[in-house]
Design a protein around this motif. Structure first.
Motif, PDB file in Angstrom:
ATOM      1  N   ARG A 109       0.835  -1.210   0.000  1.00 52.17           N
ATOM      2  CA  ARG A 109       0.000   0.000   0.000  1.00 52.17           C
ATOM      3  C   ARG A 109       0.867   1.256   0.000  1.00 52.17           C
ATOM      4  O   ARG A 109       0.540   2.250  -0.657  1.00 52.17           O
ATOM      5  N   GLN A 110       1.968   1.207   0.745  1.00 51.05           N
ATOM      6  CA  GLN A 110       2.876   2.354   0.775  1.00 51.05           C
ATOM      7  C   GLN A 110       3.441   2.636  -0.618  1.00 51.05           C
ATOM      8  O   GLN A 110       3.512   3.796  -1.049  1.00 51.05           O
ATOM      9  N   LEU A 111       3.829   1.584  -1.323  1.00 51.59           N
ATOM     10  CA  LEU A 111       4.368   1.748  -2.665  1.00 51.59           C
ATOM     11  C   LEU A 111       3.298   2.271  -3.624  1.00 51.59           C
ATOM     12  O   LEU A 111       3.547   3.197  -4.412  1.00 51.59           O
ATOM     13  N   ALA A 112       2.112   1.688  -3.569  1.00 51.92           N
ATOM     14  CA  ALA A 112       1.044   2.097  -4.482  1.00 51.92           C
ATOM     15  C   ALA A 112       0.659   3.558  -4.271  1.00 51.92           C
ATOM     16  O   ALA A 112       0.348   4.277  -5.226  1.00 51.92           O
ATOM     17  N   ALA A 113       0.676   4.009  -3.015  1.00 52.42           N
ATOM     18  CA  ALA A 113       0.321   5.399  -2.718  1.00 52.42           C
ATOM     19  C   ALA A 113       1.302   6.376  -3.345  1.00 52.42           C
ATOM     20  O   ALA A 113       0.951   7.529  -3.612  1.00 52.42           O
ATOM     21  N   ARG A 114       2.516   5.926  -3.592  1.00 54.18           N
ATOM     22  CA  ARG A 114       3.576   6.795  -4.115  1.00 54.18           C
ATOM     23  C   ARG A 114       3.653   6.775  -5.645  1.00 54.18           C
ATOM     24  O   ARG A 114       4.355   7.599  -6.247  1.00 54.18           O
ATOM     25  N   ALA A 155      -6.550 -16.527  -7.745  1.00 51.62           N
ATOM     26  CA  ALA A 155      -7.344 -15.348  -8.120  1.00 51.62           C
ATOM     27  C   ALA A 155      -7.835 -15.482  -9.553  1.00 51.62           C
ATOM     28  O   ALA A 155      -7.134 -15.984 -10.429  1.00 51.62           O
ATOM     29  N   TRP A 156      -9.055 -15.005  -9.784  1.00 53.00           N
ATOM     30  CA  TRP A 156      -9.613 -14.955 -11.134  1.00 53.00           C
ATOM     31  C   TRP A 156      -9.293 -13.601 -11.760  1.00 53.00           C
ATOM     32  O   TRP A 156      -9.168 -12.600 -11.045  1.00 53.00           O
ATOM     33  N   PRO A 157      -9.194 -13.522 -13.075  1.00 52.58           N
ATOM     34  CA  PRO A 157      -8.884 -12.234 -13.708  1.00 52.58           C
ATOM     35  C   PRO A 157      -9.855 -11.117 -13.337  1.00 52.58           C
ATOM     36  O   PRO A 157      -9.435  -9.957 -13.155  1.00 52.58           O
ATOM     37  N   TRP A 158     -11.129 -11.431 -13.220  1.00 46.95           N
ATOM     38  CA  TRP A 158     -12.132 -10.402 -12.917  1.00 46.95           C
ATOM     39  C   TRP A 158     -12.052  -9.904 -11.475  1.00 46.95           C
ATOM     40  O   TRP A 158     -12.689  -8.932 -11.120  1.00 46.95           O
ATOM     41  N   GLU A 159     -11.207 -10.556 -10.654  1.00 47.31           N
ATOM     42  CA  GLU A 159     -11.045 -10.081  -9.278  1.00 47.31           C
ATOM     43  C   GLU A 159      -9.992  -8.987  -9.145  1.00 47.31           C
ATOM     44  O   GLU A 159      -9.822  -8.420  -8.071  1.00 47.31           O
ATOM     45  N   ALA A 160      -9.302  -8.658 -10.236  1.00 43.20           N
ATOM     46  CA  ALA A 160      -8.387  -7.517 -10.187  1.00 43.20           C
ATOM     47  C   ALA A 160      -9.120  -6.249  -9.781  1.00 43.20           C
ATOM     48  O   ALA A 160      -8.555  -5.368  -9.135  1.00 43.20           O
ATOM     49  N   VAL A 161     -10.388  -6.169 -10.145  1.00 45.17           N
ATOM     50  CA  VAL A 161     -11.192  -4.974  -9.848  1.00 45.17           C
ATOM     51  C   VAL A 161     -11.313  -4.711  -8.351  1.00 45.17           C
ATOM     52  O   VAL A 161     -11.562  -3.571  -7.940  1.00 45.17           O
ATOM     53  N   THR A 162     -11.098  -5.727  -7.531  1.00 45.26           N
ATOM     54  CA  THR A 162     -11.222  -5.525  -6.079  1.00 45.26           C
ATOM     55  C   THR A 162     -10.082  -4.681  -5.519  1.00 45.26           C
ATOM     56  O   THR A 162     -10.100  -4.320  -4.345  1.00 45.26           O
ATOM     57  N   ALA A 163      -9.109  -4.354  -6.371  1.00 47.14           N
ATOM     58  CA  ALA A 163      -8.053  -3.422  -5.942  1.00 47.14           C
ATOM     59  C   ALA A 163      -8.538  -1.979  -5.934  1.00 47.14           C
ATOM     60  O   ALA A 163      -7.921  -1.111  -5.305  1.00 47.14           O
ATOM     61  N   ILE A 164      -9.633  -1.698  -6.619  1.00 45.23           N
ATOM     62  CA  ILE A 164     -10.072  -0.310  -6.786  1.00 45.23           C
ATOM     63  C   ILE A 164     -10.406   0.377  -5.464  1.00 45.23           C
ATOM     64  O   ILE A 164      -9.965   1.522  -5.239  1.00 45.23           O
ATOM     65  N   PRO A 165     -11.163  -0.225  -4.553  1.00 40.00           N
ATOM     66  CA  PRO A 165     -11.439   0.480  -3.293  1.00 40.00           C
ATOM     67  C   PRO A 165     -10.176   0.867  -2.531  1.00 40.00           C
ATOM     68  O   PRO A 165     -10.084   1.979  -1.988  1.00 40.00           O
ATOM     69  N   LYS A 191      -8.758   4.805  -1.841  1.00 40.77           N
ATOM     70  CA  LYS A 191      -8.404   5.332  -0.518  1.00 40.77           C
ATOM     71  C   LYS A 191      -6.988   5.880  -0.504  1.00 40.77           C
ATOM     72  O   LYS A 191      -6.726   6.960   0.040  1.00 40.77           O
ATOM     73  N   LEU A 192      -6.059   5.144  -1.114  1.00 42.92           N
ATOM     74  CA  LEU A 192      -4.667   5.581  -1.127  1.00 42.92           C
ATOM     75  C   LEU A 192      -4.492   6.870  -1.909  1.00 42.92           C
ATOM     76  O   LEU A 192      -3.677   7.722  -1.556  1.00 42.92           O
ATOM     77  N   TRP A 193      -5.252   7.000  -2.979  1.00 47.66           N
ATOM     78  CA  TRP A 193      -5.151   8.187  -3.836  1.00 47.66           C
ATOM     79  C   TRP A 193      -6.088   9.318  -3.402  1.00 47.66           C
ATOM     80  O   TRP A 193      -6.086  10.381  -3.993  1.00 47.66           O
ATOM     81  N   ARG A 194      -6.912   9.031  -2.398  1.00 54.66           N
ATOM     82  CA  ARG A 194      -7.844  10.020  -1.843  1.00 54.66           C
ATOM     83  C   ARG A 194      -8.803  10.564  -2.903  1.00 54.66           C
ATOM     84  O   ARG A 194      -9.024  11.769  -3.029  1.00 54.66           O
ATOM     85  N   ILE A 195      -9.352   9.632  -3.664  1.00 50.65           N
ATOM     86  CA  ILE A 195     -10.381   9.961  -4.638  1.00 50.65           C
ATOM     87  C   ILE A 195     -11.514   8.954  -4.471  1.00 50.65           C
ATOM     88  O   ILE A 195     -11.354   7.929  -3.795  1.00 50.65           O
ATOM     89  N   ASP A 196     -12.660   9.227  -5.066  1.00 50.95           N
ATOM     90  CA  ASP A 196     -13.741   8.252  -4.916  1.00 50.95           C
ATOM     91  C   ASP A 196     -13.545   7.110  -5.918  1.00 50.95           C
ATOM     92  O   ASP A 196     -12.752   7.201  -6.859  1.00 50.95           O
TER      93      ASP A 196
END
Length: 249
Positions: free
Chosen positions: A178-183, A205-215, A219-224
């Protein structure tokens, strides 16, 4: 949505996974581990307009498959995407590091000589060495560091070198991830599953589960979340334009 790094051909039933990706309208970069797997993996998705197959030679088996560099050189003109290539500095591969590096450097040179490629790169415990090789081979293309886990200094250097990043739910479970992604620059990030290697609830993991990274990314990027999804789709469109640019043909 997007899965910019998964191994479709390594699921137990790749045909059904490919069909499910198509039915869901998923944009997928299906990476391969050997050049000899590329044609068969491409055939899985020959009618899928949103799925692309990358030409790869995985560092964990580079010492066994170095002879396939000749095939990589032959096939590179058939796709603008190359991956998974790179280096793996894990202790179980320490005996093979010199050969890994030779294979990776040759793969980069092949990409450069072909006009550049969009590259999905493995850099586990070897991020500095991967960046050194990229720096030494300008013109290889657009590097996308998959599941980057190096130190912050290497992340900053990767950003300066123009690298992109693909980030998945498994990476974001850890504090360091998370620290890396925020940067990371938000206009140079895509999402991935790394299935079937990455795990979700103790299973592949299934390919369509990549979308679960969005929330988590939102939060890390402070956008909706809606803005996060739109940013990721804009990033995918930018990579698509790079891939079809005349310089990559």
């Amino acid at each position: 949505m997007i899965d910019f790094h998964c191994h479709l051909d390594l699921y137990p039933d790749p045909q059904s996974v490919a069909r499910a990706c198509q039915e869901r309208g998923l944009y997928v970069l299906s990476v391969t581990t050997t050049p000899s797997a590329w044609r068969g993996t491409s055939a899985l998705v020959k009618d899928a307009v949103r799925i692309r197959t990358a030409l790869g030679l995985h560092p964990q088996i580079a010492h066994e498959r170095a002879h396939e560099l000749t095939l990589l050189e032959q096939l590179v003109f058939e796709t603008p995407y190359v991956g998974e290539i790179g280096l793996d500095g894990g202790p179980e591969y320490s005996n093979h590091c010199p050969k890994q590096l030779r294979v990776f450097e040759r793969a980069l040179a092949i990409c450069r000589d072909a006009g550049g490629r969009v590259m999905s790169l493995h850099s586990r415990r070897a991020s500095g060495e991967v960046l050194d090789a990229l720096h030494a081979c300008p013109g290889a293309g657009t590097p996308i560091l998959h599941w980057f886990s190096g130190p912050l200094r290497d992340l900053d250097r990767a950003i300066e070198l123009g690298c992109w990043f693909s980030v998945g739910p498994a990476m974001l479970r850890g504090v360091k991830g998370r620290q890396l992604a925020a940067r990371m620059p938000i206009d140079r990030v895509l999402i991935e599953s790394d299935g079937p290697f990455a795990q979700v609830d103790g299973r592949a993991a299934w390919p369509w589960e990549a979308v679960t990274a969005i929330p988590d990314l939102a939060k890390l990027w402070r956008i909706d979340e809606g803005d996060c999804e739109r940013q990721l789709m804009a990033n995918l469109a930018a990579i698509g334009k790079i891939a079809v640019s005349p310089q990559f043909q």
